[in-house]
Scaffold this motif. Sequence first.
Motif, PDB file in Angstrom:
ATOM      1  N   LYS A  76       0.821  -1.209   0.000  1.00  0.00           N
ATOM      2  CA  LYS A  76       0.000   0.000   0.000  1.00  0.00           C
ATOM      3  C   LYS A  76       0.858   1.263   0.000  1.00  0.00           C
ATOM      4  O   LYS A  76       0.344   2.360  -0.244  1.00  0.00           O
ATOM      5  CB  LYS A  76      -0.939  -0.006   1.208  1.00  0.00           C
ATOM      6  CG  LYS A  76      -1.957  -1.140   1.166  1.00  0.00           C
ATOM      7  CD  LYS A  76      -2.844  -1.167   2.401  1.00  0.00           C
ATOM      8  CE  LYS A  76      -3.826  -2.332   2.331  1.00  0.00           C
ATOM      9  NZ  LYS A  76      -4.715  -2.392   3.524  1.00  0.00           N
ATOM     10  N   GLU A 125      -7.554   2.119  -2.186  1.00  0.00           N
ATOM     11  CA  GLU A 125      -8.395   1.208  -1.417  1.00  0.00           C
ATOM     12  C   GLU A 125      -8.220  -0.225  -1.905  1.00  0.00           C
ATOM     13  O   GLU A 125      -7.703  -0.469  -3.002  1.00  0.00           O
ATOM     14  CB  GLU A 125      -9.870   1.611  -1.548  1.00  0.00           C
ATOM     15  CG  GLU A 125     -10.376   1.590  -2.987  1.00  0.00           C
ATOM     16  CD  GLU A 125     -11.775   2.147  -3.129  1.00  0.00           C
ATOM     17  OE1 GLU A 125     -12.437   2.334  -2.099  1.00  0.00           O
ATOM     18  OE2 GLU A 125     -12.200   2.392  -4.267  1.00  0.00           O
ATOM     19  N   GLU A 126      -8.652  -1.170  -1.069  1.00  0.00           N
ATOM     20  CA  GLU A 126      -8.689  -2.570  -1.465  1.00  0.00           C
ATOM     21  C   GLU A 126      -9.984  -2.817  -2.238  1.00  0.00           C
ATOM     22  O   GLU A 126     -11.036  -2.273  -1.895  1.00  0.00           O
ATOM     23  CB  GLU A 126      -8.622  -3.481  -0.245  1.00  0.00           C
ATOM     24  CG  GLU A 126      -7.305  -3.386   0.524  1.00  0.00           C
ATOM     25  CD  GLU A 126      -7.239  -4.366   1.679  1.00  0.00           C
ATOM     26  OE1 GLU A 126      -8.055  -5.318   1.694  1.00  0.00           O
ATOM     27  OE2 GLU A 126      -6.388  -4.196   2.571  1.00  0.00           O
ATOM     28  N   ASN A 181     -12.314  -5.889  -4.767  1.00  0.00           N
ATOM     29  CA  ASN A 181     -12.519  -7.251  -5.234  1.00  0.00           C
ATOM     30  C   ASN A 181     -12.991  -7.172  -6.674  1.00  0.00           C
ATOM     31  O   ASN A 181     -13.995  -6.512  -6.963  1.00  0.00           O
ATOM     32  CB  ASN A 181     -13.552  -7.987  -4.379  1.00  0.00           C
ATOM     33  CG  ASN A 181     -12.899  -9.006  -3.465  1.00  0.00           C
ATOM     34  OD1 ASN A 181     -11.694  -8.956  -3.242  1.00  0.00           O
ATOM     35  ND2 ASN A 181     -13.687  -9.928  -2.940  1.00  0.00           N
ATOM     36  N   PRO A 238      -8.820 -10.527  -5.246  1.00  0.00           N
ATOM     37  CA  PRO A 238      -8.574  -9.284  -4.500  1.00  0.00           C
ATOM     38  C   PRO A 238      -7.495  -8.438  -5.171  1.00  0.00           C
ATOM     39  O   PRO A 238      -6.565  -8.958  -5.801  1.00  0.00           O
ATOM     40  CB  PRO A 238      -8.110  -9.778  -3.134  1.00  0.00           C
ATOM     41  CG  PRO A 238      -7.482 -11.102  -3.419  1.00  0.00           C
ATOM     42  CD  PRO A 238      -8.267 -11.701  -4.548  1.00  0.00           C
ATOM     43  N   TYR A 262      -5.556  -4.133  -5.262  1.00  0.00           N
ATOM     44  CA  TYR A 262      -5.375  -2.788  -4.727  1.00  0.00           C
ATOM     45  C   TYR A 262      -5.705  -1.789  -5.835  1.00  0.00           C
ATOM     46  O   TYR A 262      -5.256  -1.951  -6.967  1.00  0.00           O
ATOM     47  CB  TYR A 262      -3.924  -2.555  -4.285  1.00  0.00           C
ATOM     48  CG  TYR A 262      -3.503  -3.288  -3.035  1.00  0.00           C
ATOM     49  CD1 TYR A 262      -4.407  -3.997  -2.251  1.00  0.00           C
ATOM     50  CD2 TYR A 262      -2.161  -3.264  -2.639  1.00  0.00           C
ATOM     51  CE1 TYR A 262      -3.991  -4.649  -1.106  1.00  0.00           C
ATOM     52  CE2 TYR A 262      -1.748  -3.922  -1.488  1.00  0.00           C
ATOM     53  CZ  TYR A 262      -2.664  -4.619  -0.727  1.00  0.00           C
ATOM     54  OH  TYR A 262      -2.257  -5.268   0.406  1.00  0.00           O
ATOM     55  N   ASP A 306      -6.578  -1.235 -11.054  1.00  0.00           N
ATOM     56  CA  ASP A 306      -6.655  -2.238  -9.992  1.00  0.00           C
ATOM     57  C   ASP A 306      -5.585  -3.292 -10.254  1.00  0.00           C
ATOM     58  O   ASP A 306      -5.537  -3.883 -11.340  1.00  0.00           O
ATOM     59  CB  ASP A 306      -8.040  -2.892  -9.963  1.00  0.00           C
ATOM     60  CG  ASP A 306      -9.132  -1.922  -9.556  1.00  0.00           C
ATOM     61  OD1 ASP A 306      -8.797  -0.863  -8.992  1.00  0.00           O
ATOM     62  OD2 ASP A 306     -10.318  -2.200  -9.817  1.00  0.00           O
TER      63      ASP A 306
END
Length: 509
Positions: A267, A288-289, A291, A297, A299, A378
């Motif tokens: 992060k 943010e995280e 999905n 998953p 970042y 992402d």
Amino acid sequence: MRGSGSISGAAVAVGALMVIVAAILAAVFPKLIDVVLNREIALREGGRTFNWWREPPVKPRLSVYIYNVTNADEFLNDGEKPALDELGPYVYEQQWEKVEVKFNENDTVSYKVKKRFTFVPEWSVGSEEDLVVVPNVPMLSATSQSKHAARFLRLAMASIMDILRIKPFVEVSIGQLLWGYEDPLLKLAKDVVPKEQKLPYDQFGLLYGKNATMPDWFTIFTGQGDVGKYGMLDKWNGKSSLGHWTTPECDGVAGSDGSIFPPRITKQTVLKVFDKDLCRALPLVFKEEVNTVGDVPGYRFVPASEAFATPSRFESQRCFCPAGPPCAPEGTFNASLCQYDSPVLLSFPHFYLADQTLREAVSGISPPIEEKHQFYIDVQPMMGTALRAKARIQINLAVSQVRDIKQVASFPDIVFPIMWFEDGIEELPAEMRNLMKMAVDVPPVARAAVSGALAAIGAVILIGALFCLARAAKRQEKLHLSNPLPASATAGKTGQLNPAFQNSSGTTK
């Protein structure tokens, strides 16, 4: 009994060894996974990662939105605020391919990128034949550049534009605006401008020369020698710097193309995405995280707050203003140095994160919305692969008033929005998603299962062996207490009785 004791002792040793091995495996398992992962993701000819990289099994979408000027005459003649009508999206499906791939000795690979764009009517709001009124970019670029030239040159330019009937706004189709149309000013320049100063094209289009062409060479690190450099740009067209900006940090060729990054992203990592049209590497920071599709998953990384900031707010951005002040307004980036000196200002769509006076200078542009207008990528942090991306950029023209050229004498100093686009992918193919899901889920489970199983089996064997040893020792103690003395020992003791108890004949009394 000696044989069973030996077996139990061996079992104790085996059990203890298995527990120790389990502890060691739990500690080194992540390192083993890293070694395997590094080998798998590194670019090497014939590898699965290499094949996916060379011919990505995804088809990015390019969605284009055009700002149609609805009051061009009133703007020029009556000084009205420009009224814009946003048209779009006009959607193109892309097919990417790396061509002329060549591995080098210094852990790098060189290649060109071929992109094919196919218009998809069913995803679009109209056709490529739709007509729009937009600023005449070649003309307004020429007049803005002549602002500081000799007056007689500006007057000559005004006369030429009169003869050629060139106006500040043009009506063209969507297809022409994007992919090119003949412009009389560019055609004239081709004939009269010295060879060393000529532009590399004689047509104008916002995406002119980008369909199925591959003029640029990229050289990136393969990650075989140093996985920390995986996917990072080493050179662009054989150069390690751009030659535009005032500091090595700003001018250096850095970052990736946005599709792959070094693995084990945190992060705190700052990702950099290089774009030749942006004329720099754009820094991205963790937001943010998330999905993504397939429950993979990731970042989310977005542009850093200083990306398009003014030097007055972030001193580090002064390197991008070599001729200033004045510098580009807050929230915009002056890309003219790599756009043949055309006064091109880049921003995020609807002037997201920019000075709101830029949007208020025109009518018809709604306030920006983060979900629709933010640039983001992402990334799967373990493998460094882009899972989803929306590269959103707006192209604007910084127009300057030039009184000696009557065609633009009433044109105010203004940042005129022309178009914005969204380029990216929504999801990866199922095969890639499954592989990443496996890479995320399997190692922790395997580590826990293998280590736990070894520890459990070792503990059972160890406890069982200790129990057996304890029982054997107890049984041996009981046998020692309950058995009589041997006969030889008794006979020896009898021969030693006191003579007082014997008579003269030697018999006991």
